[in-house]
Design a protein around this motif. Structure first.
Motif, mmCIF file in Angstrom:
data_model
loop_
_atom_site.group_PDB
_atom_site.id
_atom_site.type_symbol
_atom_site.label_atom_id
_atom_site.label_comp_id
_atom_site.label_asym_id
_atom_site.label_seq_id
_atom_site.Cartn_x
_atom_site.Cartn_y
_atom_site.Cartn_z
ATOM 1 N N LYS A 321 0.826 -1.204 0.000
ATOM 2 C CA LYS A 321 0.000 0.000 0.000
ATOM 3 C C LYS A 321 0.862 1.256 0.000
ATOM 4 O O LYS A 321 0.473 2.280 -0.572
ATOM 5 C CB LYS A 321 -0.920 0.003 1.211
ATOM 6 C CG LYS A 321 -2.052 -1.003 1.070
ATOM 7 C CD LYS A 321 -3.044 -0.869 2.190
ATOM 8 C CE LYS A 321 -4.195 -1.846 1.985
ATOM 9 N NZ LYS A 321 -4.993 -1.987 3.212
ATOM 10 N N LEU A 324 1.963 2.077 -3.414
ATOM 11 C CA LEU A 324 0.882 2.686 -4.172
ATOM 12 C C LEU A 324 0.470 4.034 -3.599
ATOM 13 O O LEU A 324 -0.457 4.663 -4.079
ATOM 14 C CB LEU A 324 -0.326 1.757 -4.121
ATOM 15 C CG LEU A 324 -0.912 1.394 -5.454
ATOM 16 C CD1 LEU A 324 -1.149 -0.081 -5.478
ATOM 17 C CD2 LEU A 324 -2.185 2.117 -5.702
ATOM 18 N N GLN A 325 1.093 4.436 -2.516
ATOM 19 C CA GLN A 325 0.776 5.687 -1.827
ATOM 20 C C GLN A 325 -0.604 5.670 -1.205
ATOM 21 O O GLN A 325 -1.184 6.719 -0.931
ATOM 22 C CB GLN A 325 0.894 6.902 -2.776
ATOM 23 C CG GLN A 325 2.171 6.961 -3.579
ATOM 24 C CD GLN A 325 3.388 7.292 -2.740
ATOM 25 O OE1 GLN A 325 3.355 8.128 -1.863
ATOM 26 N NE2 GLN A 325 4.487 6.592 -2.998
ATOM 27 N N LEU A 326 -1.176 4.486 -0.991
ATOM 28 C CA LEU A 326 -2.436 4.424 -0.252
ATOM 29 C C LEU A 326 -2.183 4.715 1.213
ATOM 30 O O LEU A 326 -3.051 5.160 1.937
ATOM 31 C CB LEU A 326 -3.081 3.043 -0.401
ATOM 32 C CG LEU A 326 -3.802 2.779 -1.707
ATOM 33 C CD1 LEU A 326 -4.351 1.378 -1.738
ATOM 34 C CD2 LEU A 326 -4.905 3.785 -1.934
ATOM 35 N N ILE A 327 -0.971 4.389 1.661
ATOM 36 C CA ILE A 327 -0.516 4.800 2.991
ATOM 37 C C ILE A 327 0.681 5.699 2.725
ATOM 38 O O ILE A 327 1.537 5.346 1.918
ATOM 39 C CB ILE A 327 -0.061 3.583 3.823
ATOM 40 C CG1 ILE A 327 -1.219 2.624 4.036
ATOM 41 C CG2 ILE A 327 0.521 4.027 5.146
ATOM 42 C CD1 ILE A 327 -0.824 1.357 4.767
ATOM 43 N N LEU A 344 0.349 10.410 -6.528
ATOM 44 C CA LEU A 344 -0.362 9.224 -6.963
ATOM 45 C C LEU A 344 -0.262 9.126 -8.486
ATOM 46 O O LEU A 344 -0.553 10.079 -9.186
ATOM 47 C CB LEU A 344 -1.824 9.344 -6.548
ATOM 48 C CG LEU A 344 -2.580 8.058 -6.287
ATOM 49 C CD1 LEU A 344 -1.949 7.298 -5.134
ATOM 50 C CD2 LEU A 344 -4.010 8.402 -5.959
ATOM 51 N N GLN C 266 -10.419 1.300 -1.053
ATOM 52 C CA GLN C 266 -8.980 1.418 -1.328
ATOM 53 C C GLN C 266 -8.713 1.345 -2.831
ATOM 54 O O GLN C 266 -7.897 2.095 -3.364
ATOM 55 C CB GLN C 266 -8.230 0.281 -0.647
ATOM 56 C CG GLN C 266 -8.529 0.147 0.822
ATOM 57 C CD GLN C 266 -7.418 0.698 1.672
ATOM 58 O OE1 GLN C 266 -6.272 0.690 1.271
ATOM 59 N NE2 GLN C 266 -7.778 1.179 2.834
ATOM 60 N N ARG C 269 -9.522 4.561 -4.345
ATOM 61 C CA ARG C 269 -8.489 5.556 -4.064
ATOM 62 C C ARG C 269 -7.271 5.332 -4.953
ATOM 63 O O ARG C 269 -6.629 6.280 -5.402
ATOM 64 C CB ARG C 269 -8.090 5.498 -2.600
ATOM 65 C CG ARG C 269 -9.117 6.153 -1.693
ATOM 66 C CD ARG C 269 -8.726 6.041 -0.245
ATOM 67 N NE ARG C 269 -7.385 6.505 0.016
ATOM 68 C CZ ARG C 269 -6.608 6.078 1.009
ATOM 69 N NH1 ARG C 269 -7.066 5.167 1.833
ATOM 70 N NH2 ARG C 269 -5.410 6.545 1.183
ATOM 71 N N ALA C 270 -6.975 4.058 -5.198
ATOM 72 C CA ALA C 270 -5.831 3.765 -6.060
ATOM 73 C C ALA C 270 -6.041 4.286 -7.467
ATOM 74 O O ALA C 270 -5.091 4.562 -8.191
ATOM 75 C CB ALA C 270 -5.572 2.260 -6.083
#
Ligand code: ATP
Ligand code: SF4
Ligand code: MG
Lengths: 569, 325, 374
Positions: A321, A324-327, A344, C266, C269-270
């Protein structure tokens, strides 16, 4: 040999549907019988029927079960109850939910002892017998204070408290990591030998069956399709369904083709770090950090697959994550083709998640789900063609997720990711919720897509056996750090790091070779308090003094093979 | 643990301030004191002098927030805001329209309120939990279905009906107890029996149903299956395992109301002539005594916040997961 | 005749339109259709729905308001009565206009109270309309059946509009608090904890008292008494709404916190989908069942609350006919010998029928829509 348990023609129905149909088998004292089958085949219901613990919706239609000469279905409930505590005991798949959260471990064990002979205080003894260190203290603790492996040991101790003659274990290790699984299986085998218990082991894992069982029964769609001696079964299964099971094992699939040309570096991750703050006290000050990812560096080349392997909680998902820059990472650089990825870049990298049921919005049609990414990115695409590419029909676009099976949902999730035409796909355990046969199909699909579209994969998994089939390169992760990485052959067949070796040895194989495997003791430590020096040293069989002092630097064994271990410095 | 409680306590302060600001705004900003005076004195034919007198008597003649005319600290303290709102934090509630001290009144009226509210709470909790356990023990049987239907029917009946019907039947038809009234000491039992029973009966329907749902949810969990597999009897499973776990959600709903028992019950007290805080509130509302209503709002909020705090503490007692965090 | 649309009428029509529109929408969405089919499969729910439909029909007819034309005087523009009537009043004209002097028992032929006769002596005078008052008459001789039927609209409005008024705020704040987190979450949580900590009845009492002051000091705002009563009714709904939105808001916040971690969020968001779009596409639709359940579950409680509040004197305008005002008026007469029981009984029975039907229906809806209730 007179049978301890004799099941004849057992049928169970839920609603009008037969879910267990005419199952017959026998079990002698001291024997292990493995009931093998994929999810939903009725193996758990069979076990619950033996205990007369079926959920209210299920009903025993016919058949009889004789235990120790007594007809179980004819017993009054009170007799059956005393049999449950003493004659036959059962342990379940989810140790996390199977223990009462508000009672101490000791109380829960004592409860069984009291039922039998009124004496208390044997709980500590039993906890020691199942190999729980510091049993005295643990007996006074609550389930949430124990790790998963320890909870399962406590469950076993509880089952043993009534000195049962038959132990029914329903997927006892499915929720555990391989190294812990190896410990628990070992424990079960040992206890069984010493106490002369019969063991009815329910599992979906051929490897576990091969390792534990004397005889094997294969269940399919409610029926017991094959019962045979373990050796004979693994030499050559007779029933076509059993053969299909064998064929879908990852180790029986072909290896991935090597990609031609020199590997061009594509995704580069440098010193990626994710720390979650732990807040405590009056002002919620940060008193520590969960070092979920602690300086990870990786490279993925175009058209290749890098597998990240590691046990639960080692930070695999967090790393994925964060890439992927989700975090938001605490530190580190992620670049794609030399371009930094701190913004992103949704088109180039996409993710496929683990849970096929949580990853699709139940309120949207399949078409809308797939179109989402394209709309967000402002690109045009043919949804039907995408669906066909992942092996579904184009006209499924107008249906809702609940109409699809787990494997189909995972295909949809892949189609959704492909819709924006990414170049790298991060797959976070995409097959771990699936049956082996479905898993084989998904892996085949992923490989096929890679060949056709030149995709690169970052494949996150705890299941080493799929790595061999899918990956070109492997990175082994332990407690937030990569301890060994290299290409598949180097890591899987020439593992140098003791942890990698233990991980590989712990995987139960169908040839039964892991009988005398290298057991690593204990549980992985918490990432909030990593041990000093080499993180693995409390469990490492080859630990030396300097391992405790400092974290080992990188050792380069070949152009691709690197590891962190003092043995090689 | 201690830090946790202290933090919750600190959190209560801004909430109380918020409550205070809201009530202040409601009473003095939405309407001017002149409006209130005119309403109290009758809208028609009030002289400006009468209004002025009414305001002076109650201290409503001061400016709202800032008294430019006063000297020194008085600039801030000789205002309605300080006199009516800030002073409440020191439990200084001022006087009611009939001239009595509100604080003293509240203290003397707490006793009768508790005399009704505590038995209703304790007996009600006991009755509903037992009833719910009974239904759960016989779950999916006709008894269970009938019990649930009974609960739904009972909760569909207006609380007023229980009171009026009960008074009529027990006091007027059967002449068992006096229809209303209150006495100090042991003799009060005669007066309290009926209101307590009505209080309990009125709450059975909805609480029983709620507890039953909680119990059923717990019963579906894995650890209950484990307990059965150990050979425990259904009774032990229910009482030792399910009840203990169900206490956690039940506590959220129950503990928070304990402090508010002091406030009494509006309806029961006014119907039965019990001189508690509930009837005090109703009388104040009917007499449009703003000072009393404002004081009760403040006390009620304070007690609710104490209830929240108690809930948090009781969690740590029953749920080891929180205790050891 | 001059049609009058009171604010509450408009909102009630809007509610019905939304319900019908929602039904159409549900038909086209499979998961909704399946859930409603489940509701419909229950005999209890069907019966309850039938009862509710009758109540709503009465409420609807009672919401078609107009002012009757006064007799035209030659050469003058037509004038209209200040009295606002509804289509229900027109339908029930005999009941409405056939008033007696005072109390009379159900279907009685003679008045309840003795009266000095012209011929001398005291006796029960005969009624003007003997035997026509099914539920008797009240103190001023109004037919109780008529009053009960008129009460229905008030109960329905309080039960539905209250939730409807608070709904947008509760949904918006709940989702935003849960999804955005951080200080926004802190502020919203503070807001609802504060509001929640004020005892409901007292907040309502304070607000209603203050509102009454506002209404009384501005008599010029309202053309007719009906409009004034209507304003108070709506204000009551709003106040009840403010005191009850906190529960739903907290529920939605908690659920949003869970949904936010769902993998499909999620995934969105991706793709770079913005927060607003995520809340609208992924969070809101997955919360709607909670909103629906709250709507039907709150209804019955609110109808019951109206009676209590009106009894306490902080409910609807005393001139508005409602279950609460009926009970309040009748309660004082219980002490009479023999007792005047009929208007109480009528109010309680009708209220019980409405609330029971609502509860049974709500149960069926919850069972069908709540994934946890199996
Ligand atoms: N949001 C968070 N806040 C605090 N700690 C977290 C958070 N997310 C993860 N962690 C912790 O970080 C560590 C790594 O978690 P992660 O989910 O990445 O592990 P994983 O390797 O994917 O495990 P699994 O195999 O169980 O999926 C764990 O100890 C976890 O408890
Ligand atoms: S560094 Fe030491 S402790 Fe760590 S793996 Fe190597 S030998 Fe084991
Ligand atoms: Mg993970």
């Amino acid at each position: 040999m007179s049978a301890l348990l004799d099941v004849r023609d057992l049928s169970v129905a839920i609603g009008g549907r037969r879910v267990v149909e005419g199952v017959s088998f026998g079990l002698a004292a001291g024997e292990t019988f493995a009931l093998l089958g994929e999810s939903g085949c009725g193996k758990s219901l069979t076990a619950l029927a033996l205990m007369r613990l079926l959920p209210p919706v299920a009903r025993i239609e016919r058949g009889n079960v004789e235990f120790d000469g007594r007809e179980l279905f004819a017993l009054p409930e009170s007799k059956m109850r005393s049999l449950r505590g003493g004659g036959m005991a059962m342990i379940f798949q989810e140790p996390a939910t199977s223990l009462n959260p508000v009672m101490t471990i000791g109380e829960q064990i004592d409860e069984v002892i009291r039922l039998r002979d009124g004496k208390e205080g044997r709980a500590v003894e039993l906890l020691e017998a199942v190999g729980i260190p510091d049993a005295e203290r643990r007996a006074g603790e609550f389930p949430f204070q124990l790790s998963g492996g320890m909870k399962q040991r406590a469950m076993i101790a509880m089952a043993l408290a009534g000195e049962p003659r038959l132990l029914i274990a329903d997927e006892p290790t499915t929720a555990l990591d391989v190294t812990i699984q190896a410990q628990v299986l070992d424990l079960l085998k040992d206890l069984q030998r010493r106490r002369g218990m019969a063991l009815l082991l329910i599992t979906h894992d051929l490897g576990v069956a091969a390792r534990m069982a004397d005889r094997v029964g294969v269940m399919h769609a409610g029926q017991l399709v094959e019962v045979s001696d373990t050796k004979q079964f693994f030499r050559g299964p007779a029933h076509p369904y059993s053969r299909r099971l064998f064929a879908s094992l990852p180790e029986n699939l072909a290896k991935p083709p090597e990609v031609g040309g020199e590997a061009k570096e594509f995704l580069a991750v440098q010193d990626l770090t994710v720390h979650f703050p732990i807040r405590r006290g009056l002002l919620r000050r940060t008193v520590g950090q969960v070092r979920a990812v602690d300086g990870v560096s990786l490279k993925v080349s175009r058209g290749r697959t890098l597998a990240i392997v590691g046990e639960s909680g080692c930070g695999k998902t967090t790393a994925g994550k964060a890439i992927l820059q989700l975090i938001t990472p605490t530190a580190g650089r992620v670049s794609l083709d030399g371009r930094d990825l701190d913004e992103l870049a949704p088109r180039d990298v996409q993710m496929v998640f683990q849970d096929p049921f949580g990853s699709l919005n139940p309120r949207l049609r399949i078409g809308q789900i797939i179109a989402e990414g394209m709309t967000a990115q402002g690109i045009e695409g043919d949804i039907g063609a995408l669906l066909e590419q992942v092996g579904l029909d184009a006209d499924m676009a107008s249906r809702y997720p609940h109409e699809f099976s787990g494997g189909q949902r995972q295909r949809i999730a892949i189609a959704r990711a492909l819709a924006v035409d990414p170049r790298l796909l991060i797959c976070d355990e995409p097959t771990s919720a699936l049956d082996v046969s479905v898993q084989a199909q998904i892996i085949a699909l992923l490989r096929d897509l890679q060949a056709r579209r030149g995709l690169a994969y970052l494949f996150i998994t705890h299941n080493i056996s799929v790595v061999d089939y899918l990956a070109h390169d492997v990175a082994v992760m332990y407690l937030g750090r990569i301890v060994e990485q290299g290409n598949v052959d180097e890591v899987l067949r020439g593992a140098k790091h003791p942890y990698t070796q233990a991980l590989l040895a712990a995987v139960p194989r169908i040839d039964g070779t892991s009988g005398e495997c290298l057991l690593v003791p204990g549980d992985p430590p918490s990432p909030a308090r990593p041990p000093s020096g080499c993180h693995f040293h409390p469990r490492c069989p080859r630990v030396m003094d300097r391992c405790r002092a400092g974290y080992p630097g990188a050792v380069t064994l070949s152009a691709t093979h690197r590891l962190h271990c003092h043995l090689y410095t | 643990m201690l830090a946790y409680i202290v933090r919750r306590l600190l959190y209560a302060i801004p909430i109380l301030i918020g409550v205070n600001l809201i009530t202040f705004a409601l009473f003095f900003v939405v309407n001017s004191p002149d409006d209130m005076a005119r309403m109290q004195l009758g809208v028609k034919r009030v002289t400006p002098e009468a209004i002025e007198k009414w305001k002076v008597e109650r201290g409503y003649d001061l400016p709202l927030f800032w008294n430019g005319a006063a000297a020194g600290l008085g600039k801030a303290t000789q205002t309605i805001f300080y006199g009516k709102s800030v002073r409440m934090f020191a439990f200084d509630f001022g006087r009611a329209d009939d001239g009595r001290d509100i604080g003293r009144e509240i203290v003397t009226r707490m006793g009768p309120s508790l005399a009704v509210a505590v038995p209703v709470f304790v007996l009600g909790l006991f009755a509903t939990v037992s009833f719910a356990l009974l239904l759960v023990y016989f779950r999916a049987s006709y008894l269970d279905t009938a019990g649930v239907v009974l609960c739904v029917a009972m909760m569909s009946i207006s609380g007023l009906f229980y009171i009026i019907g009960g008074q009529w039947l027990v006091s007027k038809v059967w002449h068992l107890v006096p229809i209303s009234g209150y006495a100090e000491g042991l003799t009060s039992a005669r007066f309290l029996i009926l209101p307590v029973i009505i209080g309990v009966v009125g709450g059975i329907g909805s609480s029983t149903r709620w507890y039953r749902t909680i119990f059923l949810e717990e019963i579906g969990k894995d650890y209950v299956r484990t307990a059965r597999a150990k050979g425990l009897s259904e009774r032990l499973v229910l009482f030792r395992h399910v009840l203990k776990n169900a206490m956690i959600p039940i506590l959220t709903g129950v503990v928070v109301v304990i402090p508010t028992l002091f406030m009494g019950s509006l309806l029961i007290e006014s119907f039965f002539g019990i001189p508690g805080l509930g009837s005090y509130t109703i009388d104040a509302i009917n007499a449009q005594d703003f000072a009393v209503v404002r004081s009760m709002v403040f006390i009620g909020s304070l007690l609710y916040i104490v209830g929240l705090l108690l809930t948090d503490i009781s969690y740590t007692l029953v749920d080891p997961r929180i205790r050891f965090q | 005749m001059m049609p009058v649309i009171l604010w509450s009428d408009a909102l009630f029509f809007l509610l019905i339109a939304v319900t019908l529109g929602g039904a159409g929408w549900a038909r086209r969405h499979e998961h909704l259709r399946a859930s409603w089919a489940m509701v419909w499969a229950s005999r209890r729910a069907r019966a309850a729905a039938a009862v509710l439909a009758v109540f709503f029909a009465i409420g609807f007819v009672d919401s078609l308001h107009y002012r009757p034309q006064l007799p035209v005087e030659a050469g003058k523009p037509p004038a209209y009565s200040v009295e606002v009537l509804s289509a229900l009043d027109a339908l029930l004209t005999p009941l409405r206009t056939h008033t007696e002097k005072t109390y009379s028992a159900p279907l009685a032929t003679h008045s309840f109270a003795k009266e000095t006769q012209e011929a001398g002596g005291r006796d029960f005078p005969p009624l003007k309309y003997p035997g026509t008052h099914l539920f008797g008459t009240d103190k001023v001789g109004q037919d109780v059946l008529y009053l009960t039927l008129k009460s229905i609209r008030t109960g329905l409005l309080i039960g539905t509009l209250t939730t409807l008024i608070m709904l947008p705020a509760a949904v918006l704040l709940g989702i935003v608090a849960g999804y955005v987190g951080g200080w926004v979450d802190d502020v919203i949580q503070y807001l609802y904890t504060t509001l929640n900590s004020i005892p409901g009845v007292l907040l309502i009492a304070a607000a209603v008292l203050m509102m009454q002051v506002v209404i009384d000091t501005h008599p010029d705002w309202f053309a007719t008494a009906a409009e004034r009563a209507d304003a108070r009714l709506l204000a009551l709904c709003a106040i009840l709404g403010i005191t009850s939105w906190t529960g739903l808001c907290r529920l939605l916040r908690g659920e949003t916190l869970k949904l936010r971690e769902m993998e499909y969020v999620q995934a969105a968001r991706a793709f770079g989908v913005g927060p607003l779009a995520i809340m609208l596409r992924h969070i809101l639709p997955n919360l709607m069942h909670i909103v629906l359940i709250a709507l039907v579950m709150d209804f019955s409680g609110l109808v019951l609350a109206e009676a209590v509040l009106s009894y306490v004197g902080i409910g609807v305008d005393p001139n508005t006919i409602s279950f609460g005002t009926m009970i309040n008026a009748a309660r004082l007469e219980l002490a009479r010998e023999p007792m005047v029981w009929w208007s109480l009984a009528a109010a309680f029975v009708f209220m019980f029928a409405l609330v029971l039907a609502a509860n049974l229906f709500a149960d069926a809806v919850r069972d069908a829509f709540d994934p946890r209730a199996a």
